[in-house]
Scaffold this motif. Structure first.
Motif, mmCIF file in Angstrom:
data_model
loop_
_atom_site.group_PDB
_atom_site.id
_atom_site.type_symbol
_atom_site.label_atom_id
_atom_site.label_comp_id
_atom_site.label_asym_id
_atom_site.label_seq_id
_atom_site.Cartn_x
_atom_site.Cartn_y
_atom_site.Cartn_z
ATOM 1 N N GLY A 182 0.939 -1.275 0.060
ATOM 2 C CA GLY A 182 0.115 0.051 0.004
ATOM 3 C C GLY A 182 0.774 1.160 -0.082
ATOM 4 N N LYS A 183 0.245 2.591 0.048
ATOM 5 C CA LYS A 183 0.909 3.823 -0.076
ATOM 6 C C LYS A 183 2.002 3.945 1.302
ATOM 7 C CE LYS A 183 -2.656 5.998 -2.795
ATOM 8 N NZ LYS A 183 -3.618 6.967 -2.774
ATOM 9 N N ALA A 184 1.220 3.573 2.415
ATOM 10 C CA ALA A 184 2.293 3.688 3.297
ATOM 11 C C ALA A 184 3.507 2.681 3.219
ATOM 12 C CB ALA A 184 1.496 3.169 4.948
ATOM 13 N N ALA A 185 3.426 1.702 2.989
ATOM 14 C CA ALA A 185 4.561 0.851 2.640
ATOM 15 C C ALA A 185 5.476 1.547 1.736
ATOM 16 C CB ALA A 185 4.343 -0.552 2.351
ATOM 17 N N VAL A 186 5.001 2.083 0.473
ATOM 18 C CA VAL A 186 5.584 2.922 -0.428
ATOM 19 C C VAL A 186 6.649 3.955 0.152
ATOM 20 C CG1 VAL A 186 5.883 4.189 -2.420
ATOM 21 C CG2 VAL A 186 4.382 2.201 -2.318
ATOM 22 N N ASP A 187 5.743 4.740 1.016
ATOM 23 C CA ASP A 187 6.332 5.998 1.631
ATOM 24 C C ASP A 187 7.647 5.337 2.718
ATOM 25 O OD1 ASP A 187 4.687 7.331 0.326
ATOM 26 O OD2 ASP A 187 3.208 7.773 2.220
ATOM 27 N N ALA A 188 7.254 4.158 3.518
ATOM 28 C CA ALA A 188 8.345 3.781 4.547
ATOM 29 C C ALA A 188 9.498 3.103 3.829
ATOM 30 C CB ALA A 188 7.496 2.699 5.173
ATOM 31 N N ALA A 189 9.219 2.486 2.716
ATOM 32 C CA ALA A 189 10.492 2.100 1.960
ATOM 33 C C ALA A 189 11.435 3.264 1.561
ATOM 34 C CB ALA A 189 10.145 1.055 0.821
ATOM 35 N N TYR A 190 10.708 4.137 0.737
ATOM 36 C CA TYR A 190 11.494 5.313 0.283
ATOM 37 C C TYR A 190 12.001 5.850 1.511
ATOM 38 C CZ TYR A 190 11.890 10.073 -1.653
ATOM 39 O OH TYR A 190 12.418 11.245 -2.188
ATOM 40 N N LYS A 191 11.509 6.362 2.588
ATOM 41 C CA LYS A 191 12.183 6.873 4.027
ATOM 42 C C LYS A 191 13.466 6.203 4.352
ATOM 43 C CE LYS A 191 11.097 8.583 8.250
ATOM 44 N NZ LYS A 191 9.963 8.759 9.479
ATOM 45 N N GLY A 192 13.315 4.771 4.398
ATOM 46 C CA GLY A 192 14.302 4.033 4.751
ATOM 47 C C GLY A 192 15.468 3.809 3.843
ATOM 48 N N GLY A 193 15.162 3.712 2.530
ATOM 49 C CA GLY A 193 16.309 3.669 1.557
ATOM 50 C C GLY A 193 16.788 5.182 1.588
ATOM 51 N N LEU A 194 16.468 6.221 1.870
ATOM 52 C CA LEU A 194 16.947 7.437 1.967
ATOM 53 C C LEU A 194 17.883 7.451 3.164
ATOM 54 C CD1 LEU A 194 14.349 10.120 0.769
ATOM 55 C CD2 LEU A 194 16.282 9.259 -0.460
ATOM 56 N N ALA A 195 17.495 7.060 4.255
ATOM 57 C CA ALA A 195 18.081 7.147 5.462
ATOM 58 C C ALA A 195 19.320 5.857 5.471
ATOM 59 C CB ALA A 195 17.375 6.632 6.557
ATOM 60 N N ASN A 196 19.296 5.338 4.415
ATOM 61 C CA ASN A 196 20.465 4.328 4.494
ATOM 62 C C ASN A 196 21.363 4.180 3.193
ATOM 63 O OD1 ASN A 196 20.369 2.446 6.860
ATOM 64 N ND2 ASN A 196 18.276 3.046 6.372
ATOM 65 N N GLY A 197 21.702 5.397 2.765
ATOM 66 C CA GLY A 197 22.772 5.624 1.626
ATOM 67 C C GLY A 197 22.023 5.620 0.314
ATOM 68 N N GLY A 198 20.633 5.730 0.156
ATOM 69 C CA GLY A 198 19.972 5.809 -1.002
ATOM 70 C C GLY A 198 19.629 7.341 -1.342
ATOM 71 N N ARG A 199 19.344 7.667 -2.826
ATOM 72 C CA ARG A 199 19.207 9.017 -3.021
ATOM 73 C C ARG A 199 17.784 9.075 -3.714
ATOM 74 N NH1 ARG A 199 23.897 10.307 -6.902
ATOM 75 N NH2 ARG A 199 22.160 11.380 -7.638
ATOM 76 N N ASP A 200 17.282 10.086 -3.634
ATOM 77 C CA ASP A 200 15.920 10.389 -4.482
ATOM 78 C C ASP A 200 15.994 10.560 -5.862
ATOM 79 O OD1 ASP A 200 13.093 11.547 -4.697
ATOM 80 O OD2 ASP A 200 14.186 13.104 -5.532
ATOM 81 N N ASP A 201 15.269 9.681 -6.511
ATOM 82 C CA ASP A 201 14.951 9.499 -8.119
ATOM 83 C C ASP A 201 13.584 9.934 -8.336
ATOM 84 O OD1 ASP A 201 16.379 9.769 -10.235
ATOM 85 O OD2 ASP A 201 15.680 7.766 -10.711
ATOM 86 N N GLY A 202 12.588 10.255 -7.503
ATOM 87 C CA GLY A 202 11.385 10.681 -7.344
ATOM 88 C C GLY A 202 10.408 10.277 -6.467
ATOM 89 N N PRO A 203 9.778 11.196 -5.721
ATOM 90 C CA PRO A 203 9.381 11.137 -4.269
ATOM 91 C C PRO A 203 8.069 10.375 -4.683
ATOM 92 C CG PRO A 203 9.060 13.290 -5.265
ATOM 93 C CD PRO A 203 10.251 12.606 -6.173
ATOM 94 N N PRO A 204 7.539 9.660 -3.370
ATOM 95 C CA PRO A 204 6.352 8.980 -3.518
ATOM 96 C C PRO A 204 5.238 9.779 -3.989
ATOM 97 C CG PRO A 204 7.326 8.516 -1.284
ATOM 98 C CD PRO A 204 8.245 9.555 -1.945
ATOM 99 N N GLY A 205 4.256 8.987 -4.725
ATOM 100 C CA GLY A 205 3.261 9.866 -5.220
ATOM 101 C C GLY A 205 2.504 9.040 -6.392
ATOM 102 N N PRO A 206 1.338 9.789 -6.731
ATOM 103 C CA PRO A 206 0.577 8.796 -7.823
ATOM 104 C C PRO A 206 1.471 8.948 -9.046
ATOM 105 C CG PRO A 206 -0.692 10.656 -6.790
ATOM 106 C CD PRO A 206 0.637 10.622 -6.120
ATOM 107 N N ARG A 207 1.196 8.183 -10.174
ATOM 108 C CA ARG A 207 1.723 7.949 -11.290
ATOM 109 C C ARG A 207 0.670 7.751 -12.094
ATOM 110 N NH1 ARG A 207 5.156 9.694 -7.869
ATOM 111 N NH2 ARG A 207 7.327 9.325 -8.317
ATOM 112 N N PRO A 208 -0.256 8.678 -12.597
ATOM 113 C CA PRO A 208 -1.407 8.107 -13.224
ATOM 114 C C PRO A 208 -1.133 7.724 -14.759
ATOM 115 C CG PRO A 208 -1.212 10.646 -12.888
ATOM 116 C CD PRO A 208 -0.165 9.931 -12.150
ATOM 117 N N GLN A 209 -0.197 7.715 -15.217
ATOM 118 C CA GLN A 209 0.575 7.452 -16.494
ATOM 119 C C GLN A 209 0.653 6.081 -16.570
ATOM 120 O OE1 GLN A 209 2.118 9.409 -14.369
ATOM 121 N NE2 GLN A 209 4.426 9.359 -14.657
ATOM 122 N N TYR A 210 0.518 5.349 -15.381
ATOM 123 C CA TYR A 210 0.669 3.922 -15.428
ATOM 124 C C TYR A 210 -0.594 3.261 -14.896
ATOM 125 C CZ TYR A 210 5.789 5.199 -15.724
ATOM 126 O OH TYR A 210 7.005 5.912 -16.092
ATOM 127 N N GLY A 211 -1.438 3.918 -14.543
ATOM 128 C CA GLY A 211 -2.708 3.486 -13.925
ATOM 129 C C GLY A 211 -3.278 4.227 -13.037
#
Length: 120
Positions: A69-98
């Motif tokens: 779900g959306k909360a899991a997307v948000d949590a994975a994004y936050k966890g990745g950033l906190a552990n050496g990852g970089r942003d390449d597109g913040p969490p959000g709707p992507r209506p072009q894919y559905g």
């Protein structure tokens, strides 16, 4: 049908910290852990990170990880950033894919692209 995906990484411990955080938020875990490779999954290993002794090739594609779900997307994004990852597109709707496609994009410590997606 995909059995598994593997990324060649330059520093296994550094990349493991990133993927541990992302998979923890998605309900996954380390399933195989060795000196040269770590595999993650839920019911079976599906994503492998492997040390090959040469630099990875950033930008050649990406892996998309399914979130509950959306909360899991948000949590994975936050966890990745906190552990050496970089942003390449913040969490959000992507209506072009559905209409229910919600995703975030990260670059792992070797600049490999990771998408976390929910269709719920």
């Amino acid at each position: 049908m995909i059995d598994h995906i593997g990324y060649e990484v330059s520093d296994l411990a550094r990349s493991a910290a990133f993927y541990d955080a992302v998979f923890r938020a998605l309900g996954g875990r380390r399933m195989i852990d060795s000196e040269h490779a770590i595999a993650y999954g839920v019911n079976r290993p599906s994503l492998w990170i492997v040390v090959r002794g040469r630099p990875p090739a950033p930008g050649y594609g990406h892996v998309a990880l399914e979130a509950s779900g959306k909360a899991a997307v948000d949590a994975a994004y936050k966890g990745g950033l906190a552990n050496g990852g970089r942003d390449d597109g913040p969490p959000g709707p992507r209506p072009q894919y559905g209409r229910r496609y919600y995703a975030a994009y990260l670059l792992d410590p070797d600049q490999l692209r990771v998408e976390v997606v929910s269709r719920r």
